[in-house]
Design an enzyme around this catalytic site. Structure first.
Site, PDB file in Angstrom:
ATOM      1  N   GLU A   1     102.407 -41.653  24.739  1.00 41.50           N
ATOM      2  CA  GLU A   1     100.869 -42.147  25.193  1.00 41.50           C
ATOM      3  C   GLU A   1     100.540 -43.461  24.503  1.00 41.50           C
ATOM      4  O   GLU A   1      99.370 -43.644  24.014  1.00 41.50           O
ATOM      5  CB  GLU A   1      99.980 -40.987  25.250  1.00 41.50           C
TER       6      GLU A   1
ATOM      7  N   GLU B   1     106.234 -32.285  30.898  1.00 39.33           N
ATOM      8  CA  GLU B   1     105.040 -31.383  30.764  1.00 39.33           C
ATOM      9  C   GLU B   1     104.336 -31.211  32.162  1.00 39.33           C
ATOM     10  O   GLU B   1     103.231 -31.073  32.459  1.00 39.33           O
ATOM     11  CB  GLU B   1     103.914 -32.186  29.864  1.00 39.33           C
TER      12      GLU B   1
ATOM     13  N   ASN C   1     107.289 -41.207  25.811  1.00 40.69           N
ATOM     14  CA  ASN C   1     106.694 -40.196  26.820  1.00 40.69           C
ATOM     15  C   ASN C   1     105.395 -40.688  27.045  1.00 40.69           C
ATOM     16  O   ASN C   1     104.628 -40.882  26.132  1.00 40.69           O
ATOM     17  CB  ASN C   1     106.898 -38.811  25.957  1.00 40.69           C
TER      18      ASN C   1
ATOM     19  N   HIS D   1     101.673 -34.627  34.400  1.00 39.63           N
ATOM     20  CA  HIS D   1     100.433 -33.764  34.688  1.00 39.63           C
ATOM     21  C   HIS D   1      99.774 -33.919  35.891  1.00 39.63           C
ATOM     22  O   HIS D   1      99.102 -35.122  36.074  1.00 39.63           O
ATOM     23  CB  HIS D   1      99.428 -33.884  33.348  1.00 39.63           C
TER      24      HIS D   1
ATOM     25  N   ASP E   1     102.836 -30.042  35.308  1.00 37.68           N
ATOM     26  CA  ASP E   1     101.965 -28.891  35.935  1.00 37.68           C
ATOM     27  C   ASP E   1     101.089 -29.502  36.888  1.00 37.68           C
ATOM     28  O   ASP E   1     100.946 -30.863  36.938  1.00 37.68           O
ATOM     29  CB  ASP E   1     101.023 -27.983  34.837  1.00 37.68           C
TER      30      ASP E   1
HETATM   31  O1  G3I Z   1      94.040 -24.965  15.740  1.00 38.91           O
HETATM   32  C1  G3I Z   1      92.661 -24.866  16.137  1.00 38.91           C
HETATM   33  C2  G3I Z   1      92.258 -23.634  15.818  1.00 38.91           C
HETATM   34  O2  G3I Z   1      92.173 -23.620  14.261  1.00 38.91           O
HETATM   35  C3  G3I Z   1      90.590 -23.470  16.355  1.00 38.91           C
HETATM   36  O3  G3I Z   1      90.324 -22.245  16.106  1.00 38.91           O
HETATM   37  C4  G3I Z   1      90.591 -23.815  17.829  1.00 38.91           C
HETATM   38  C5  G3I Z   1      89.294 -23.949  18.508  1.00 38.91           C
HETATM   39  O4  G3I Z   1      89.062 -24.385  19.555  1.00 38.91           O
HETATM   40  O5  G3I Z   1      91.250 -24.967  18.108  1.00 38.91           O
HETATM   41  C6  G3I Z   1      92.616 -25.123  17.759  1.00 38.91           C
HETATM   42  O6  G3I Z   1      93.058 -26.460  18.003  1.00 38.91           O
HETATM   43  C7  G3I Z   1      93.590 -26.555  19.322  1.00 38.91           C
HETATM   44  C8  G3I Z   1      94.923 -27.011  19.496  1.00 38.91           C
HETATM   45  O7  G3I Z   1      95.330 -27.237  20.811  1.00 38.91           O
HETATM   46  C9  G3I Z   1      95.710 -25.637  18.947  1.00 38.91           C
HETATM   47  O8  G3I Z   1      95.496 -24.597  20.045  1.00 38.91           O
HETATM   48  C10 G3I Z   1      92.611 -27.692  19.903  1.00 38.91           C
HETATM   49  O9  G3I Z   1      91.075 -27.215  19.939  1.00 38.91           O
HETATM   50  C11 G3I Z   1      93.039 -28.017  21.342  1.00 38.91           C
HETATM   51  O10 G3I Z   1      92.269 -29.111  21.659  1.00 38.91           O
HETATM   52  C12 G3I Z   1      94.529 -28.196  21.182  1.00 38.91           C
HETATM   53  O11 G3I Z   1      94.927 -28.599  22.512  1.00 38.91           O
HETATM   54  C13 G3I Z   1      96.237 -29.342  22.827  1.00 38.91           C
HETATM   55  C14 G3I Z   1      96.231 -30.782  23.318  1.00 38.91           C
HETATM   56  O12 G3I Z   1      97.501 -31.080  23.377  1.00 38.91           O
HETATM   57  C15 G3I Z   1      95.420 -31.634  22.408  1.00 38.91           C
HETATM   58  O13 G3I Z   1      95.357 -32.907  23.013  1.00 38.91           O
HETATM   59  C16 G3I Z   1      96.829 -28.039  23.722  1.00 38.91           C
HETATM   60  O14 G3I Z   1      97.131 -27.008  23.159  1.00 38.91           O
HETATM   61  C17 G3I Z   1      98.460 -28.849  24.144  1.00 38.91           C
HETATM   62  O15 G3I Z   1      98.904 -28.140  25.184  1.00 38.91           O
HETATM   63  C18 G3I Z   1      97.997 -30.189  24.446  1.00 38.91           C
HETATM   64  O16 G3I Z   1      99.300 -31.018  24.968  1.00 38.91           O
HETATM   65  C19 G3I Z   1      99.371 -32.270  25.138  1.00 38.91           C
HETATM   66  C20 G3I Z   1     100.488 -33.038  24.900  1.00 38.91           C
HETATM   67  O17 G3I Z   1     100.798 -32.909  23.223  1.00 38.91           O
HETATM   68  C21 G3I Z   1     100.638 -34.424  25.273  1.00 38.91           C
HETATM   69  N1  G3I Z   1     100.493 -34.616  26.713  1.00 38.91           N
HETATM   70  C22 G3I Z   1      99.226 -34.041  27.195  1.00 38.91           C
HETATM   71  C23 G3I Z   1      99.198 -32.326  26.530  1.00 38.91           C
HETATM   72  C24 G3I Z   1      98.021 -31.847  27.572  1.00 38.91           C
HETATM   73  O18 G3I Z   1      96.822 -32.410  26.855  1.00 38.91           O
END
Ligand code: G3I
Length: 361
Positions: free
Chosen positions: A167, A273, A208, A244, A275
């Site tokens: 990105e 990715e 990517n 996405h 969906d």
């Molecule tokens: O690890 C913390 C945890 O300690 C806490 O309790 C919890 C409470 O909300 O948050 C946890 O962190 C989260 C993390 O995922 C791990 O689960 C974050 O809030 C959450 O924002 C994060 O989201 C991820 C996101 O990237 C971040 O931008 C998604 O799981 C993940 O699927 C997503 O993946 C991205 C790709 O890397 C790049 N392309 C877009 C895609 C979708 O956003």
């Protein structure tokens, strides 16, 4: 090239289905058809045209046994959703933690799945020590080189591809104003690719991004950049289109032609990715429209020889990043919350099967 392992589950299942058919006799024809249908996975079908079909997974989902079991049987590749990102792998400067990524690699290896590495360099999910620090260009270059070298070396031989930079462009095709761009200028992308190559000469190196499936300013910017990188001898092997997508925005304009033009640069292309979300609640018409779009996206990849594989960003509506990020939207995956196929599963399978027949014939 380190390709995802080829597996022979389809053959074993087909034999089992034939034996069961024989035992059950003619009246069981419907059930037998159903068994045969379930015996062939999306990855089995994709492999018949030389591709993989994968799904991302986040570590907590491995504790959901039915979910993890289906991941291990249906798919040929997986991508860690979070635990190979910088905040997870280098939470303190120079202190590396591979526990989460290793858990997914170990799971994948135990099930015969290959792993896509995601991601070495992104403006998001960076550790606090990095984003709150003030760095000279020399300091940040050294930090970036050290990070990439450590992570790629650790996963050498364990991942077949890396999303080296994720990105890095804005929608209008200018560089995203990340800490890396602000401090180092655009040359950081070539540096990152070279450092990744130095640490693992065989792994496939990708850029990517999202909203690059259609032709337009953002994908044009990548096309221009990658052409320049190639001309300059910078190692780059692939372009990842996250895909996405959303029902309300429709099918990406000229997706197949867009994939083709990147392939024509001498690159692999992957849908990394995928969906396709919708505005909730679901209804049969929306699910049919979603199925149609999943089929067309799969067709667009399969029409291009160097579109090497498709990864869905999680495979079931049970675990998806979308509802918290887009309130009121969701239902984006080919399996529902109960791990049952949605109509999208059938259009993907039909598209993969058609490509397999074409390859054979
Ligand atoms: O690890 C913390 C945890 O300690 C806490 O309790 C919890 C409470 O909300 O948050 C946890 O962190 C989260 C993390 O995922 C791990 O689960 C974050 O809030 C959450 O924002 C994060 O989201 C991820 C996101 O990237 C971040 O931008 C998604 O799981 C993940 O699927 C997503 O993946 C991205 C790709 O890397 C790049 N392309 C877009 C895609 C979708 O956003």
């Amino acid at each position: 090239m380190r390709t995802p392992p080829r597996r022979t589950r389809a053959g074993a299942y087909a034999l089992a289905a034939t034996l069961l058919l024989g035992l059950a006799g003619a009246p069981g024809a419907d059930a037998a058809t159903d068994r045969r249908h379930r015996a062939t996975t999306l990855d089995d079908l994709a492999q018949k045209s030389g591709r993989y079909f994968g799904s991302a997974v986040d570590n907590p989902e491995l504790a959901d046994t039915p979910y993890a079991d289906l991941l291990g049987t249906e798919f040929g590749s997986t991508t860690p959703g979070n635990t190979m990102k910088w905040e997870a792998t280098e939470p303190q400067r120079g202190v590396f933690n591979y526990a989460g990524g290793d858990e997914i690699v170990n799971y994948a290896q135990s099930k015969g799945l290959s792993v896509r590495g995601h991601t070495l360099l992104w403006h998001n999910q960076l550790p606090g020590w990095l984003t709150s620090g003030t760095w000279t260009a020399d300091e940040l270059r050294s930090i970036l080189k050290n990070h990439i070298t450590n992570v790629v070396t650790h996963y050498k031989g364990k991942v077949f591809a890396w999303d080296v930079a994720n990105e890095i462009m804005n929608e209008d095709g200018t560089y995203r104003d990340s800490i890396f761009y602000k401090t180092l200028g655009p040359g950081y992308v070539a540096d990152a690719l070279r450092w990744a190559r130095a640490a693992d000469p065989k792994v496939k190196l990708y850029l990517n991004d999202y909203n690059v499936e259609a032709t337009g300013a953002k994908s044009d910017a990548y096309y221009t950049l990658i052409k320049r990188l190639k001309a300059d001898g910078v190692p780059i092997d692939g372009f990842g289109m996250q895909a996405h997508l959303a029902l309300q925005y429709g099918f990406p304009n000229q997706m197949q032609q867009n994939i083709q033009r990147f392939a024509d640069l001498g690159l692999d292309v992957a849908l990394t990715e995928l969906d396709i979300r919708m505005i909730l609640p679901t209804d049969p018409a929306k699910l049919a429209q979603q199925a149609d779009m999943y089929g067309r996206v799969t067709d667009a990849c399969l029409a291009v020889r160097r579109c090497v594989g498709i990864t869905v960003w999680g495979y079931s509506d049970r675990h998806s990043w979308i509802p918290p990020v887009f309130p009121g939207e969701g239902a984006a995956l080919p399996w529902d919350e109960n791990l049952q196929h949605k109509p999208a599963y059938d259009t993907i399978a039909a598209s993969l099967a058609a490509a397999a027949r074409k390859k054979k014939g």
